[in-house]
Design a protein around this motif. Sequence first.
Motif, short mmCIF file in Angstrom:
data_model
loop_
_atom_site.label_atom_id
_atom_site.label_comp_id
_atom_site.label_asym_id
_atom_site.label_seq_id
_atom_site.Cartn_x
_atom_site.Cartn_y
_atom_site.Cartn_z
N ILE A 39 -2.68 -17.68 34.44
CA ILE A 39 -3.06 -16.19 35.09
C ILE A 39 -3.31 -15.21 33.58
CG2 ILE A 39 -2.40 -13.89 36.03
CD1 ILE A 39 -2.70 -15.23 37.91
N GLU A 40 -3.24 -15.65 32.17
CA GLU A 40 -3.09 -14.85 31.24
C GLU A 40 -4.48 -15.58 30.57
OE1 GLU A 40 -1.54 -11.89 29.68
OE2 GLU A 40 -0.37 -11.80 31.83
N LYS A 43 -6.83 -14.06 32.57
CA LYS A 43 -7.70 -12.66 32.36
C LYS A 43 -8.75 -12.68 30.98
CE LYS A 43 -3.50 -10.25 34.31
NZ LYS A 43 -1.67 -9.43 33.98
N HIS A 44 -8.24 -13.58 30.01
CA HIS A 44 -8.94 -13.62 28.82
C HIS A 44 -9.69 -14.17 28.88
CE1 HIS A 44 -9.12 -14.06 24.59
NE2 HIS A 44 -9.64 -15.56 25.45
N LYS A 46 -11.04 -13.95 31.92
CA LYS A 46 -12.54 -12.67 32.89
C LYS A 46 -12.60 -11.94 31.56
CE LYS A 46 -12.09 -9.26 36.17
NZ LYS A 46 -12.54 -7.59 35.56
N GLU A 47 -12.15 -11.47 30.89
CA GLU A 47 -12.76 -10.06 29.71
C GLU A 47 -13.75 -11.13 29.15
OE1 GLU A 47 -9.60 -9.44 27.23
OE2 GLU A 47 -8.34 -8.50 28.80
N VAL A 72 -5.84 -10.80 38.68
CA VAL A 72 -6.77 -10.48 38.09
C VAL A 72 -8.10 -9.81 38.81
CG1 VAL A 72 -7.99 -11.47 36.57
CG2 VAL A 72 -6.59 -12.90 36.52
N CYS A 75 -12.97 -9.72 39.93
CA CYS A 75 -13.01 -11.66 39.69
C CYS A 75 -14.62 -11.39 40.64
CB CYS A 75 -12.33 -12.29 39.92
SG CYS A 75 -10.58 -12.36 39.15
#
Length: 186
Positions: A39-40, A43-44, A46-47, A72, A75
């Motif tokens: 998940i992390e 998230k990274h 996606k940014e 997140v 998406c």
Amino acid sequence: MKIKEVIVVEGKDDTAKIKQAVDADTIETNGSAVNDAIIEQIKHAKEKRGIIIFTDPDYPGQRIRHIVSNAVPGCKHAFLSKSEAKAKHDKGIGIEHATKDTIQKALSSIYELTQEYSSELTREDLLQYGLLGGNKARSRREKVGLELRIGYTNGKQLLKRLNMFQISKVMFIETMNRIIQEENNE
């Protein structure tokens, strides 16, 4: 075809198949046990580049899509129908069984799920076009999910998905009229 976003898939076979079809990077969830580290990573990504969730059209794939999109938000989503993801000689269903063309088509028809969506379509619209109840409802939901590239849903979830992906009433009506016309020609 180059994809800017990172594509979230279930496993290494999906990654291999996607790389045959398009130039893209993937993050593998390694099945439905999506852990905090994955998940992390998502998230990274996606940014930095954006995310497209592209999971199998089965229960585990829908579960992964749900977990990732809740963890997140924002998406994008790509979908295959069960028939597009079916293996020729066995009972498997998954992205790894899809053709290059089908994968390219799915990735060119992505949707961004919006949290605040207007409910332009209503339950009455679904009833009017025979998508809830009745002997053709399931078949019609499968066809509308395929035509609009939003995946198959049950009756309860169809209205929510149509509105989340901001399918206009005009597009919905045109699609349903095509589906009904095809049924009448069969």
